[in-house]
Enzyme design. Structure first.
Site, short mmCIF file in Angstrom:
data_model
loop_
_atom_site.label_atom_id
_atom_site.label_comp_id
_atom_site.label_asym_id
_atom_site.label_seq_id
_atom_site.Cartn_x
_atom_site.Cartn_y
_atom_site.Cartn_z
CB ALA A 66 -9.10 1.36 0.74
N GLY A 105 -3.79 2.62 1.85
CA GLY A 105 -4.19 1.54 2.93
C GLY A 105 -3.13 0.54 3.05
CD GLU A 108 -3.78 4.54 5.68
OE1 GLU A 108 -4.62 3.92 4.95
OE2 GLU A 108 -4.11 5.14 6.56
CD GLU A 128 -4.37 6.94 1.22
OE1 GLU A 128 -3.20 7.82 1.19
OE2 GLU A 128 -4.62 6.17 1.88
C1 3H9 Z 1 -7.22 4.33 0.57
O1 3H9 Z 1 -6.29 3.57 0.65
C2 3H9 Z 1 -7.94 4.84 1.70
C3 3H9 Z 1 -7.32 4.64 2.89
O2 3H9 Z 1 -6.33 5.55 3.30
C4 3H9 Z 1 -8.28 4.40 4.14
C5 3H9 Z 1 -9.61 3.61 3.97
C6 3H9 Z 1 -10.47 3.48 5.40
N1 3H9 Z 1 -8.96 -0.33 -5.72
O3 3H9 Z 1 -3.75 2.12 -12.50
P1 3H9 Z 1 -3.89 0.71 -13.18
C7 3H9 Z 1 -7.75 -0.95 -10.53
S1 3H9 Z 1 -7.61 5.05 -0.92
C8 3H9 Z 1 -9.71 -0.48 -6.68
O4 3H9 Z 1 -4.31 0.73 -14.75
P2 3H9 Z 1 -1.02 0.64 -13.19
C9 3H9 Z 1 -7.60 0.12 -11.80
O5 3H9 Z 1 -8.99 0.76 -11.75
C10 3H9 Z 1 -6.44 4.11 -2.16
N2 3H9 Z 1 -9.36 -0.86 -7.96
O6 3H9 Z 1 -2.53 -0.12 -13.28
C11 3H9 Z 1 -7.45 -0.71 -12.99
O7 3H9 Z 1 -8.71 -1.33 -13.38
P3 3H9 Z 1 -8.90 -1.86 -14.62
C12 3H9 Z 1 -5.04 4.54 -2.03
C13 3H9 Z 1 -8.27 -0.20 -8.21
O8 3H9 Z 1 -0.13 -0.54 -13.25
C14 3H9 Z 1 -6.38 -1.77 -12.29
O9 3H9 Z 1 -6.51 -1.86 -10.87
N3 3H9 Z 1 -4.48 4.01 -3.26
C15 3H9 Z 1 -7.20 0.53 -7.17
O10 3H9 Z 1 -0.71 1.59 -14.05
C16 3H9 Z 1 -4.90 -1.52 -12.83
O11 3H9 Z 1 -4.70 -0.08 -12.41
C17 3H9 Z 1 -4.32 4.51 -4.31
O12 3H9 Z 1 -4.88 5.67 -4.59
C18 3H9 Z 1 -8.08 0.52 -5.90
N4 3H9 Z 1 -7.12 1.07 -4.77
O13 3H9 Z 1 -0.90 1.35 -11.80
C19 3H9 Z 1 -3.61 3.85 -5.41
N5 3H9 Z 1 -6.12 0.88 -7.67
O14 3H9 Z 1 -7.91 -2.69 -15.27
C20 3H9 Z 1 -4.51 3.66 -6.69
C21 3H9 Z 1 -5.99 0.27 -9.09
O15 3H9 Z 1 -10.50 -2.62 -14.74
N6 3H9 Z 1 -3.73 2.78 -7.64
N7 3H9 Z 1 -7.36 -0.34 -9.41
O16 3H9 Z 1 -9.16 -0.57 -15.40
C22 3H9 Z 1 -2.58 3.33 -8.48
O17 3H9 Z 1 -2.21 4.13 -8.33
C23 3H9 Z 1 -2.50 2.48 -9.52
O18 3H9 Z 1 -3.32 1.50 -9.97
C24 3H9 Z 1 -1.31 1.74 -9.27
C25 3H9 Z 1 -0.89 0.44 -10.61
C26 3H9 Z 1 -0.04 2.64 -9.18
C27 3H9 Z 1 -1.37 0.72 -8.04
#
Ligand code: 3H9
Length: 692
Positions: A66, A105, A108, A128
């Site tokens: 999400a 998400g 999901e 999450e």
């Molecule tokens: C969810 O899904 C809830 C659902 O179950 C239900 C809903 C109803 N959103 O980490 P990075 C940005 S909860 C917005 O440096 P990497 C991050 O801030 C979510 N922004 O890159 C950064 O911005 P900036 C569950 C996001 O290559 C840029 O992207 N998912 C999100 O080292 C690059 O990120 C997670 O918890 C997001 N979801 O790693 C996964 N994710 O460049 C969260 C990232 O401006 N994300 N950004 O600083 C991660 O674990 C890592 O970002 C990922 C890439 C592994 C994907």
């Protein structure tokens, strides 16, 4: 190709439709993505030419979850649940084509498709829990139906990812595509159509739940196994309860449990803090006056001066990622001892099965010892890790200046001394920087990078990237005694000392801090570090409790006695001897003893830290309040579910913090309680540190 929204488009190739999501950087499920999937699906279902649909992503990853930036406000229609229902109930087969990471998400969404294929590098997870949440898009009910409750527990409660091969083995994907994902996914979709394969819905599957149904002790055993690691966190238990619901209830009832617990977590302070921290961590890497495209100095060879505990631990960080290190000592015996300890540490890790015996040899093979500083001439980075003595450090840096090639980075691991003064001992202060590792340096995640007045931008940029390479969380700070982390620690330790002279006992103070969520209390920490650091037997005059304990041979954990008594397993217990020493000292000083409430202990330990943090911000020693929080979470184990000291202050309200500080200033007459001007201004404006 037709644009569905500015984040998704649709193309059709011989009866197979591709909905392509393109929402950089991580294809989060922002409004435009949800709308795009929804519209694309509707068009495909209405189009008689379309026989099957592939959901695929452009860029570096499949949907990573999400859009966290949308949390906090109401979700704009179409909501995620509606989109996921549409996918699952689609009357034509939908195939998710996964590369990069399918997270939260994102996974999901894939679980609501009828089939999943991926490339060999794809990774899968429901992380999450790291945001203080649980998967709220049906993941808690669908993942156990695919991989079983046992695996789902492991994945959801740790937030850990699994790779493509494991996903295939667990049945999470039907196929790992060889070659290009797009064409492989199209071919898979054609096969589904040709075979008339069913519109498989994960929600209808039950078989993988059976083993959990046959093992009623599963959940409580799991709870016990994670209790220590997850102490204080709410989300792990909620995740477990959802999986229990998946096992014990019909799908729709399980979904209702998921929805209720998700909303509870989302509304609570822990998830707010953990979401805040997610962005805080990423912000810390951004240095306003050091642009992203600043050139970096290639680092292939590292030198470390000193084979003591710090030098050895620092060297292990390099060897762990395949970087060659030369360690310099002055005496062969000290060098052999240091190298021996490194080998022993690696062998211990191997005996726990975390690395192989080949890894031990490879890593030790990367570390070379030497008694000649001249052997550092070709290093790209040299880290000095000798004991804290300015004259010695200056002498070393002046020598390094004459030995190490120009352009190399000369770093000091000092935790307290002035980097500018050290830099001035060389003719190249622009190459000098502080790299403050925390002990044990091969374990602790934090690296304080200390910028001197003349440190070059390329040097800063290189060190920030290098930190990432060796698995550290870097925070850039300025020069001041104790930098950011220890400077904030000092007033807390000082208050803890005052509290025991006024009537609280060490274990009472520590209990409050541990219950707050710290991994250990102020006195347990002192005992672990050793009470005799910086203490001198010749000059000690019994002027503090520390002096008295050291004089009595109670030097901390290493002597099995400090503020606590320790048994052979290093379990602490309150010491009657220490109580007597403390009471005697208070008596002599004419201090009246009183009962001190837990609330007072907490305020007196935590609020001075916040005040010091505000002063650090005023002085520009930290770039932003969230950097202070990253420092304290990764360097000192501040509970991430409270965000960090500055976020915690915001959550209490700065007006409350200011009022409490003033209360103690008045009660004690001690001016160190006066709130920092910055905090007073913010409080008066009704703002928090996050508004800076
Ligand atoms: C969810 O899904 C809830 C659902 O179950 C239900 C809903 C109803 N959103 O980490 P990075 C940005 S909860 C917005 O440096 P990497 C991050 O801030 C979510 N922004 O890159 C950064 O911005 P900036 C569950 C996001 O290559 C840029 O992207 N998912 C999100 O080292 C690059 O990120 C997670 O918890 C997001 N979801 O790693 C996964 N994710 O460049 C969260 C990232 O401006 N994300 N950004 O600083 C991660 O674990 C890592 O970002 C990922 C890439 C592994 C994907």
């Amino acid at each position: 190709m037709t644009a569905l929204t500015d984040m998704a488009d649709l193309s059709i190739e011989d009866g197979i439709a591709l909905i392509t999501i393109d929402n950089p950087p991580v294809n989060a499920l922002s409004h435009g993505v949800r709308q795009g999937i929804s519209d694309g699906l509707a068009q495909c279902l209405a189009d008689d030419q379309v026989e099957a649909i592939v959901l695929i992503c452009a860029g570096r990853t499949f949907i990573a979850g999400a859009d966290i930036t949308e949390f906090g406000g109401p979700m704009k229609e179409p909501g995620l649940h509606a989109v996921l229902d549409d996918l699952e109930n689609a009357s034509k087969p939908v195939v998710a084509a996964i590369h990069g990471t399918a997270l939260g998400g994102g996974l999901e969404t894939a679980l609501c498709c009828h089939y999943r294929v991926c490339d060999a590098g794809a990774r899968f997870g429901l992380p999450e829990v790291n945001l203080g949440l649980l998967p709220g898009g049906g993941g808690t009910q669908r993942l156990p139906r695919v991989v079983g409750a046992e695996k789902a527990l492991e994945m959801m409660v740790s937030g850990a990812q699994i790779g493509a091969a494991e996903a295939l083995q667990e049945g999470l994907v039907e196929e790992i595509v060889e070659g290009e994902l797009r064409s492989g996914a199209i071919a898979f979709a054609r096969k589904v159509v040709a075979e008339g394969a069913p519109l498989a819905k994960v929600r209808d599957r039950e078989e993988k739940l059976q083993s959990a149904r046959d093992n009623p002790g599963l959940f409580d055993d799991f709870r016990k196994s994670i209790a220590r690691k997850t102490r204080g966190f709410l989300a792990p238990e909620s995740n477990i309860r959802c999986i229990e619901a998946a096992v014990n209830l019909p799908f729709d009832e399980g979904m209702a449990v998921e929805r209720k617990l998700f909303q509870e977590l989302m509304r609570g302070p822990q998830s707010r803090a953990q979401q805040y921290f997610f962005f805080a961590e990423r912000q810390a890497g951004k240095i306003p006056d050091v642009p992203r495209d600043t050139a970096e100095i290639p680092i292939t060879r590292v030198g470390v001066i000193g084979a003591g505990t710090m030098g050895g631990g620092i060297s292990m960080n390099m060897a762990n990622v395949g970087i060659a290190v030369t360690i310099i000592e002055t005496q062969q015996e000290a060098l052999d001892r240091g190298l021996g300890i490194i080998r022993k540490n690696y062998e211990n890790t191997a005996s726990k099965g975390r690395i192989s015996s080949q890894d031990v040899e490879d890593r030790c093979g990367l570390i070379t010892g030497s008694l000649q500083m001249e052997d550092l001439a070709d290093c790209d980075l040299v880290i000095e890790a000798v004991f804290e003595n300015m004259d010695l450090k200056k002498e070393i840096f002046s020598k390094l200046d004459g030995i190490v090639k120009q352009g190399a980075i000369l770093a000091s691991n000092t935790s307290a001394l002035d980097i500018n003064e050290i830099a001035a001992a060389t003719a190249r202060p622009e190459s000098v920087i502080g790299l403050h590792f925390f002990s044990p340096a091969n374990v602790m995640k934090l690296l304080e990078i200390v910028r001197g007045d003349k440190t070059g931008k390329e040097v800063i940029k290189t060190c920030m990237s290098f930190a990432k390479r060796i698995g550290k969380k870097a925070v850039l700070v300025g020069v001041c005694p104790g930098f950011v982390g220890n400077r904030i620690l000092f007033p807390r330790q000082a208050q803890a000392q005052k509290l025991i002279l006024e009537g609280a006992l060490p274990h009472q103070v520590d209990k409050v801090l541990v219950e707050f969520g710290m991994p250990m209390g102020a006195f347990q920490m002192s005992d672990l570090a050793g009470l005799d650091i910086g203490w001198n037997a010749e000059t000690s005059k019994g002027e503090s409790i520390r002096d008295l304990l050291c004089e009595a041979g109670r030097r901390g954990q290493k002597t099995s006695a400090g503020y606590y008594d320790y048994d052979e397993k290093r379990t602490p217990s309150p010491s009657p001897v220490v109580e007597e020493i403390i009471r005697g000292f208070s008596d002599k000083a004419g201090l009246a003893l009183r009962d001190i409430s837990e609330e007072e202990i907490l305020e007196r330990c935590i609020y001075p830290m916040i005040n010091e943090g505000a002063k650090i911000l005023e002085e520009g020693i930290a770039i932003r309040a969230s950097d202070i929080d990253v420092t304290w979470v990764y360097g000192y184990g501040w509970p991430v579910y409270r965000g960090g000291p500055m976020h915690y202050a915001d959550s209490i309200g700065l007006d409350n913090v200011v009022a409490t500080l003033r209360k103690y200033a008045e009660q004690t007459g001690d001016s160190s309680w006066e709130p920092a001007a910055l905090m007073v201004r913010l409080a008066e404006e009704g703002k928090g540190f996050s508004d800076l």
